[in-house]
Scaffold this motif. Sequence first.
Motif, short mmCIF file in Angstrom:
data_model
loop_
_atom_site.label_atom_id
_atom_site.label_comp_id
_atom_site.label_asym_id
_atom_site.label_seq_id
_atom_site.Cartn_x
_atom_site.Cartn_y
_atom_site.Cartn_z
N THR A 240 -12.87 -24.76 -18.65
CA THR A 240 -11.52 -25.31 -18.58
C THR A 240 -11.46 -26.78 -18.97
N GLU A 241 -12.53 -27.29 -19.56
CA GLU A 241 -12.50 -28.69 -20.00
C GLU A 241 -11.44 -28.87 -21.08
N SER A 242 -10.46 -29.72 -20.80
CA SER A 242 -9.46 -30.06 -21.81
C SER A 242 -9.83 -31.34 -22.55
N ASP A 243 -10.87 -32.03 -22.07
CA ASP A 243 -11.34 -33.24 -22.71
C ASP A 243 -12.47 -32.87 -23.67
N CYS A 244 -12.33 -33.29 -24.93
CA CYS A 244 -13.30 -32.86 -25.94
C CYS A 244 -14.69 -33.43 -25.69
N GLY B 251 -2.97 -29.10 -24.86
CA GLY B 251 -3.97 -28.60 -23.92
C GLY B 251 -5.04 -27.74 -24.56
N ASP B 252 -4.85 -27.34 -25.83
CA ASP B 252 -5.85 -26.52 -26.51
C ASP B 252 -7.01 -27.38 -26.99
N LEU B 253 -8.16 -26.72 -27.15
CA LEU B 253 -9.30 -27.32 -27.83
C LEU B 253 -9.60 -26.49 -29.07
N LEU B 254 -9.65 -27.15 -30.22
CA LEU B 254 -10.02 -26.48 -31.46
C LEU B 254 -11.50 -26.77 -31.72
#
Length: 376
Positions: free
Chosen positions: A330-334, A299-302
Amino acid sequence: MPQGLDRLRGPERAGGALVALPIAWIVLVCVIDVLAPSHIHLGPLLVAAPAITPSFGGPRTVGLVAALAVVAQTVIGVLRDPGELLSANHQAQILALVLVGASLVVFCVLRERRAKELEQVRYVSEAAQRVVLPPLPRRLGPLRTASLYLAAEAEAQIGGDLYAAARTASGTRLLVGDVRGKGMTAVSDAALLLGAFRVAAHRRTGLDELVAHLDRSVCWDLEMGETGPYDETFITATVLEIPDRDGRVRMVSCGHPPPVVLREGRPTTMSAARPAPPLGLGQLADPSYHVEGFPFEPGDLLLLYTDGVTEARDPAGTFYPLTERITGWTESDCDAFVGRFRRDLLRHVGGRLDDDAVMIAIECPEDSAAGSPTMR
């Protein structure tokens, strides 16, 4: 034919309907001049028709309108002085229209030639960028990625900002960097580092060994180049390794802006405790490359980026506050994140950047193992 060159004909095709305006003007001036009293001469106004045509038409259209203006001036002279040769005044006006029309046709020919040259340069630049700095693939093993490159100048598609990724047997290695300086020297240094990374990322077993190899490659290029080994040329970079099953990112920072992990709308800056000097300065500092780590959970974004992001200024001169602006996202999609980031950054700077900027978003898959919650 390149797609860009084909677009050059777009304005001329679109101007097909607009050509009715100068033609209508010619007809209007011709009719009014013929019907006007003998002491009123509107013929000089005909020059406005070919004069405005280059704004939407090409050489053929301009030549056609100029020829119609000459015909109209001739008709005016014949109708106003029936049975006589054209007066000296009408002859002078016709000659002036011929000279203006010919000059405008030559101007349009030179303009189109220059436009084609510029479009060809842009096409070659875009092709070179796709070769030297292609977008990251949407999938890197279990990871999902999205990359964004924003050029400060519309005509300059390649700069000193760089990024690359390589798959290994156990994970993914990534590089993001920024060459000091601009122009072709920066492009050459960026291409050198990208080539060295793509070759060595699969062979070097340790991340510290890989970074040491990249530093030696940059130093060797400086020694062989015209700038000399100790000139002020270097590359800030961050090299990361993301194992497929560990859930913990390993990183070596070489003077580059730190990564940011966005978790449930809360950004955390992963600053290195022991950063190394930029690549290319290893011979001066004799560094030891310390590998650090941080958690990267499902669920993290790097987020990886260059200083063109954090040093982007608004019209008042305020830097773009990356972590402050993305707090609450809160976007989990890159892909969705990169799209929103692009709009927000361009809105902050008023639509135009002063430096190239790179943003890379990496999405941790939901089936990855959770990592440790603390920095090592």
